[in-house]
Design a protein around this motif. Structure first.
Motif, PDB file in Angstrom:
ATOM      1  N   VAL A 252       0.866  -1.179   0.000  1.00 31.47           N
ATOM      2  CA  VAL A 252       0.000   0.000   0.000  1.00 31.47           C
ATOM      3  C   VAL A 252       0.898   1.222   0.000  1.00 31.47           C
ATOM      4  O   VAL A 252       1.846   1.305   0.793  1.00 31.47           O
ATOM      5  CB  VAL A 252      -0.923   0.028   1.236  1.00 31.47           C
ATOM      6  N   LEU A 253       0.630   2.156  -0.916  1.00 31.57           N
ATOM      7  CA  LEU A 253       1.375   3.416  -0.960  1.00 31.57           C
ATOM      8  C   LEU A 253       0.400   4.523  -0.565  1.00 31.57           C
ATOM      9  O   LEU A 253      -0.529   4.835  -1.294  1.00 31.57           O
ATOM     10  CB  LEU A 253       1.926   3.667  -2.364  1.00 31.57           C
ATOM     11  N   ALA A 254       0.605   5.079   0.635  1.00 34.87           N
ATOM     12  CA  ALA A 254      -0.343   6.061   1.165  1.00 34.87           C
ATOM     13  C   ALA A 254       0.172   7.475   0.947  1.00 34.87           C
ATOM     14  O   ALA A 254       1.244   7.838   1.441  1.00 34.87           O
ATOM     15  CB  ALA A 254      -0.573   5.813   2.657  1.00 34.87           C
ATOM     16  N   GLY A 255      -0.567   8.261   0.208  1.00 33.26           N
ATOM     17  CA  GLY A 255      -0.150   9.630  -0.099  1.00 33.26           C
ATOM     18  C   GLY A 255      -0.882  10.665   0.724  1.00 33.26           C
ATOM     19  O   GLY A 255      -1.677  10.341   1.626  1.00 33.26           O
ATOM     20  N   GLU A 266      -9.446   4.168   8.170  1.00 30.79           N
ATOM     21  CA  GLU A 266      -9.790   3.145   7.185  1.00 30.79           C
ATOM     22  C   GLU A 266      -8.525   2.470   6.670  1.00 30.79           C
ATOM     23  O   GLU A 266      -8.489   1.255   6.471  1.00 30.79           O
ATOM     24  CB  GLU A 266     -10.564   3.766   6.017  1.00 30.79           C
ATOM     25  N   LEU A 267      -7.489   3.273   6.462  1.00 33.23           N
ATOM     26  CA  LEU A 267      -6.232   2.721   5.943  1.00 33.23           C
ATOM     27  C   LEU A 267      -5.615   1.754   6.950  1.00 33.23           C
ATOM     28  O   LEU A 267      -5.185   0.658   6.598  1.00 33.23           O
ATOM     29  CB  LEU A 267      -5.254   3.860   5.632  1.00 33.23           C
ATOM     30  N   ARG A 268      -5.590   2.193   8.211  1.00 35.50           N
ATOM     31  CA  ARG A 268      -4.983   1.348   9.241  1.00 35.50           C
ATOM     32  C   ARG A 268      -5.741   0.033   9.375  1.00 35.50           C
ATOM     33  O   ARG A 268      -5.136  -1.035   9.519  1.00 35.50           O
ATOM     34  CB  ARG A 268      -4.955   2.088  10.576  1.00 35.50           C
ATOM     35  N   GLU A 272      -3.992  -3.611   8.584  1.00 36.15           N
ATOM     36  CA  GLU A 272      -3.939  -4.578   9.660  1.00 36.15           C
ATOM     37  C   GLU A 272      -4.675  -5.868   9.278  1.00 36.15           C
ATOM     38  O   GLU A 272      -4.164  -6.962   9.416  1.00 36.15           O
ATOM     39  CB  GLU A 272      -4.578  -3.953  10.901  1.00 36.15           C
ATOM     40  N   ARG A 273      -5.879  -5.675   8.713  1.00 33.26           N
ATOM     41  CA  ARG A 273      -6.700  -6.833   8.379  1.00 33.26           C
ATOM     42  C   ARG A 273      -6.022  -7.724   7.337  1.00 33.26           C
ATOM     43  O   ARG A 273      -6.034  -8.946   7.434  1.00 33.26           O
ATOM     44  CB  ARG A 273      -8.071  -6.355   7.866  1.00 33.26           C
ATOM     45  N   PHE A 274      -5.406  -7.113   6.327  1.00 33.47           N
ATOM     46  CA  PHE A 274      -4.854  -7.911   5.233  1.00 33.47           C
ATOM     47  C   PHE A 274      -3.327  -8.049   5.323  1.00 33.47           C
ATOM     48  O   PHE A 274      -2.714  -8.618   4.447  1.00 33.47           O
ATOM     49  CB  PHE A 274      -5.289  -7.333   3.882  1.00 33.47           C
ATOM     50  N   ASP A 275      -2.772  -7.533   6.433  1.00 30.44           N
ATOM     51  CA  ASP A 275      -1.358  -7.707   6.727  1.00 30.44           C
ATOM     52  C   ASP A 275      -0.475  -7.302   5.538  1.00 30.44           C
ATOM     53  O   ASP A 275       0.394  -8.052   5.099  1.00 30.44           O
ATOM     54  CB  ASP A 275      -1.091  -9.164   7.115  1.00 30.44           C
ATOM     55  N   THR A 287       0.111   8.749   8.196  1.00 35.70           N
ATOM     56  CA  THR A 287      -1.197   8.127   7.924  1.00 35.70           C
ATOM     57  C   THR A 287      -1.272   6.748   8.554  1.00 35.70           C
ATOM     58  O   THR A 287      -2.331   6.300   8.961  1.00 35.70           O
ATOM     59  CB  THR A 287      -1.461   8.027   6.412  1.00 35.70           C
ATOM     60  N   VAL A 288      -0.133   6.061   8.608  1.00 30.99           N
ATOM     61  CA  VAL A 288      -0.021   4.862   9.437  1.00 30.99           C
ATOM     62  C   VAL A 288       1.131   5.134  10.403  1.00 30.99           C
ATOM     63  O   VAL A 288       2.092   5.799  10.032  1.00 30.99           O
ATOM     64  CB  VAL A 288       0.277   3.585   8.617  1.00 30.99           C
ATOM     65  N   PRO A 289       1.035   4.643  11.639  1.00 30.77           N
ATOM     66  CA  PRO A 289       2.087   4.950  12.607  1.00 30.77           C
ATOM     67  C   PRO A 289       3.422   4.372  12.117  1.00 30.77           C
ATOM     68  O   PRO A 289       3.485   3.217  11.704  1.00 30.77           O
ATOM     69  CB  PRO A 289       1.626   4.243  13.885  1.00 30.77           C
TER      70      PRO A 289
END
Lengths: 609, 250
Positions: A252-255, A266-268, A272-275, A287-289
């Motif tokens: 995942v590339l979060a901009g 939602e991103l986190r 997490e769900r799909f590892d 956007t993610v820690p």
């Protein structure tokens, strides 16, 4: 009077356009209780009153600006209105735009700046261009010479809408009093709508001073025909989910779009769900820690080795809210060259602009992530990337962000950044200028929340840091605000210390001082055979006494054993302070991908460039 | 990374004082795939290429000051390759039609459409099909040394004579871009003193609508006669505001 203003002032029954809903416009005309006049407590009578009333009605709480001839009526209305935004007087208009931009980044609501005509407006231009490149919600109100002088090269006349047309989402000339309120209202709405960005309203002085001929009609809707997509097409979502489900090496590339859409949660949940390993862009930081085991930090020119390796080797890149800037991609030929690309963006024009999207998802980031989440949940083989996750973890170990900090050598900037991170609250906001210090602040501070990293990315505006810190502190008075600046960058806007001191804004500026435009010098070493033309100052004024003279606290930091105490003193001082950290001038920023280079070929030292 | 940990690693740092640890670029596993310059993932065996093509993009825009500047600024800033750009009136005085003839590879054509659509005063945009009706106009002033020959060439190209004076004949040619090219070429033999030429005006063919927004408006006015009469009233007002004449702005 412009057509737009005429259209705004025209009663809706004259409308003949195809998509406008006549019923709703007619009813809104009758809703006099919703006018800014009502919410402002008194009836706006002039164009200037209407401008302030429109800001107030749109919920604008702060305005950053500088006075001047053509904008005086608007300032006067600001003082006279019963309910109006609080004004922060800046030292320079550029700083007003940056402060408003940072305010917008921190709050998610449009930041508003104000300046007079001519030089006031042109001084805003850098800040407007900055907001345009970073999709920050910003509204600029500019004074203008009276309409009768327009085009005559009058005193302090500049074609402000002409100058700012390519760097605004839309700009307006409110050519008469009745057009001011609707134009300002629309400008505020539009700045924050869809993909955020800057808007500008030019206010000729006669329009500001003239009495309005109609009752104020806020008409603060979006422009006709303006539509922001929300959810992505179902079939495209399914195709994207299929691609993710069959991927062996997804990333995942979060901009920055994830920040703008407030889609971190939602991103986190998705990651997490799909590892799935996650890499951010620079605007996507937080956007993610960054201390999450799946987060490889940011990719691109000075991104981490692990992030660049993951992006280079992925077979499915789920990119969200990024415009694939060249500082992220390096050479397009070698960017994620084996990846099926799923590109989610609210702006359809970003799809396949730089990198072809195999699966375009046009919509709001939060909605699209949820759509893909749900679609992937329905597929049985969605997770299980243990080997790939392990590979990414190995890359993190292979390419650690270490640095040597021997006592006998000058202070390392990385150490100062880590020490400041350790000494501040988790929700502290970091602002930066542009250059090496910005990269160290990005690399060595651990960001765990969106809207905590406030920087100038696309435009790369040196001097952004201090005005941004002022905007951030006004936006979030209860949070610590730390500004990293370089010595060269700080010199561009340090006059704003006067504002921080006057407003008693508790911001801490840490100048990573190497007496050079360090990033330029680094490039000169690598690509110009070490000729340090105009990049080494050789002499810099003392920043600590400068800070004191402005009414801030000033500290000078030279040794490792002073770091903790000095930072502590600066952070605990209730008011602005400046820490002049004399860092090792030989220190450079790595990893580094050459401009236009291959991300997987990042250099770890100059010898590898 | 704490300073203590960093110092523990400082032994291997000595070799690379000015940098980080880890295998260098040549020692890493590198991906073998490629993308084209347009960012399209390519199969190394069959490199995809996007040849340029010439096409017509039609945009319905709000008729207000600054729109032309906005469109022209977009084209120049993003370096789109355009042959012509025209702006002119439509059936609705509040809208104008911008027609661009462009020469771009497929991704560029899509970018022109999407970037145009993003401009706030742009109502709708589409690429016209190959069968669209496209016309251009050229006005030529040629020497009248051989009036009969000029006349026969004019006839051949359905050109109208607009002015004939001792010394010059001024003719008007309309047609597709290629037809106008051929006519100009043919008149060259007489010596063309001056030439002016418009860009392309184009509409979709037959009952097909040039833009969706116009289709919707037409349906609405047809179903609701009272709106149609309002339109007529607005049209009168529109005449007073002098719609922009077609121009060739590139």
């Amino acid at each position: 009077m412009s057509e737009r203003a005429r259209a705004a002032a025209r009663p809706p029954e004259e409308e003949g356009n195809p998509t406008r809903d006549n019923d709703s416009t007619e009813s809104s005309e009758n809703q006099t209780e919703a006018t800014p006049a009502a919410s402002a407590g008194c009836s706006p009578t002039t164009g200037a009153d209407a401008a302030i009333a429109a800001l107030d009605a749109a919920g604008v709480e702060h305005v950053f600006g500088v006075q001047g001839g053509a904008i005086m009526p608007v300032y006067d209305a600001l003082a006279e209105a019963d309910s109006a935004p609080t004004h922060v007087t800046m030292a320079h208009e550029q700083a007003a735009a940056h402060a408003a931009d940072a305010y917008g980044q921190v709050t998610g609501e449009p930041g508003v700046c104000m300046a007079t005509s001519g030089p006031g407006a042109t001084n805003l231009v850098t800040g407007i261009a900055d907001a345009d490149m970073d999709s920050d919600p910003l509204v600029a109100l500019t004074g203008q010479v009276p309409t009768e002088f327009l085009g005559n090269d009058a005193f302090q006349e500049t074609d402000t809408v002409g100058v700012t047309r390519p760097i605004t989402k839309e700009n307006y000339v409110a050519g008469e009093a009745d057009a001011v309120g609707p134009s300002v209202g629309e400008a505020v709405e539009l700045a924050g709508a869809g993909r955020p960005g800057p808007t500008l309203v030019d206010l000729p002085k006669d329009a500001s001073t003239a009495e309005m001929t109609t009752d104020a009609d806020p008409d603060a809707g979006l422009p006709e025909y303006y539509e922001a997509p929300e959810r992505a097409d179902g079939p495209a979502v399914d195709a994207a989910a299929d691609a993710l489900a069959r991927a062996e090496r997804p990333v995942v590339l979060a901009g920055g779009g994830v920040v703008k859409a407030d889609a971190s949660e939602e991103l986190r949940a998705f990651v997490e769900r799909f590892d799935v390993p996650v890499v951010t862009t620079m605007p996507g930081i937080g956007t993610v820690p960054e201390d999450d085991e799946r987060c490889l930090s940011f990719a691109g020119m000075h991104g981490t080795g692990a992030a660049n390796m993951a992006v280079s080797h992925t077979d499915c890149l789920f990119a969200i809210g990024t415009r694939f800037d060249d500082r992220l991609t390096g050479g397009i030929e070698t960017f994620a060259p084996e990846a099926e690309v799923i590109h989610a963006d609210i702006d359809a024009a970003e799809i396949s602009k730089n990198v072809e999207a195999d699966h375009p998802l046009v919509g709001d980031a939060a909605a699209v992530i949820e759509q893909v989440h749900d679609a992937l949940e329905a597929r049985s083989d969605a997770d299980g990337h243990a080997a790939w996750r392990e590979q990414c973890r190995e890359w993190e170990e292979t390419y650690p962000m270490t640095y040597a900090a021997p006592e006998e050598e000058p202070l390392k900037p990385q150490f100062v950044v880590e020490a400041a991170d350790a000494a501040t609250d988790d929700d502290a906001i970091v602002t930066t200028g542009v250059g090496q210090h910005q990269m160290w602040a990005a690399q060595y501070w651990t960001y765990c929340d969106p809207r905590a990293w406030v920087s100038s990315h696309g435009l790369g505006t040196m001097g952004y840091g201090l005005p941004a810190a002022i905007g951030a502190k006004v936006a979030a008075p209860d949070r610590e605000v730390v500004c990293f600046e370089g010595d060269g960058s700080f010199m561009m806007t340090l006059q704003e210390l006067s504002v921080a001191a006057r407003e008693n804004l508790d911001v801490t500026v840490i100048v990573l001082n190497n007496e050079a435009i360090g990033m330029v010098r680094q490039w000169q070493d690598a690509f110009f055979e070490g000729r340090h033309t105009a990049s080494e100052y050789g002499w810099m004024p003392e920043f600590a006494p400068i800070a004191e003279a402005f009414g801030a606290r000033g500290f000078t930091l030279e040794d490792y054993d002073e770091v903790a105490d000095t930072l502590e003193a600066a952070f605990t001082h209730d008011g602005p302070s400046v820490v002049d950290a004399r860092i090792d001038p030989a220190e450079n920023v790595y990893p580094m991908v050459k401009s236009g280079g291959d991300n997987s070929g990042f250099a770890l030292s100059e010898a590898q460039l | 990374m704490s300073r203590e940990r960093a110092e523990a690693n400082s032994a291997d740092q000595d070799a690379e004082r000015d940098g980080l640890t880890g295998p260098g670029p040549d020692e890493r596993e590198r991906p073998s795939g490629r993308r084209s310059k347009e960012g399209v993932r390519v199969d190394p065996d069959a490199e995809a290429s996007h040849p340029e093509r010439r096409t017509t993009i039609s945009a319905l825009v709000k008729h207000e000051p600054g729109v032309l500047a906005e469109v022209a600024g977009l084209v120049s800033r993003r370096r789109f390759d355009i042959d012509s750009l025209t702006v002119g009136q439509t059936t609705n005085p509040e809208t104008a039609r911008v027609t661009l003839t462009i020469e771009e590879p497929e991704p560029g054509v899509r970018q022109v459409e999407k970037q145009l659509a993003k401009l706030v005063p742009v109502i709708s945009v589409r690429e016209l099909g190959r069968d669209a009706v496209r016309r251009e106009l050229a006005v030529l002033k040629v020497h009248d040394d051989r009036p009969a020959a000029v006349e026969s060439v004019a006839e051949m190209f359905d050109a109208r004579t607009l002015d004939a004076e001792p010394g010059t004949v001024t003719v008007e040619v309309t047609g597709s871009s290629a037809e106008v090219d051929r006519a100009i070429e043919a008149f060259q033999r007489f010596g063309v003193r001056e030439l002016t030429r418009t860009g392309t005006a184009a509409l979709a063919r037959g009952t097909e609508w040039t833009t969706d927004a116009e289709a919707e408006r037409y349906e609405r006015t047809r179903l609701r006669p009272e709106t149609a009469s309002t339109d007529r009233a607005t049209e009168n007002r529109g005449a007073a505001t002098a719609p922009e004449a077609p121009t060739n702005d590139d």
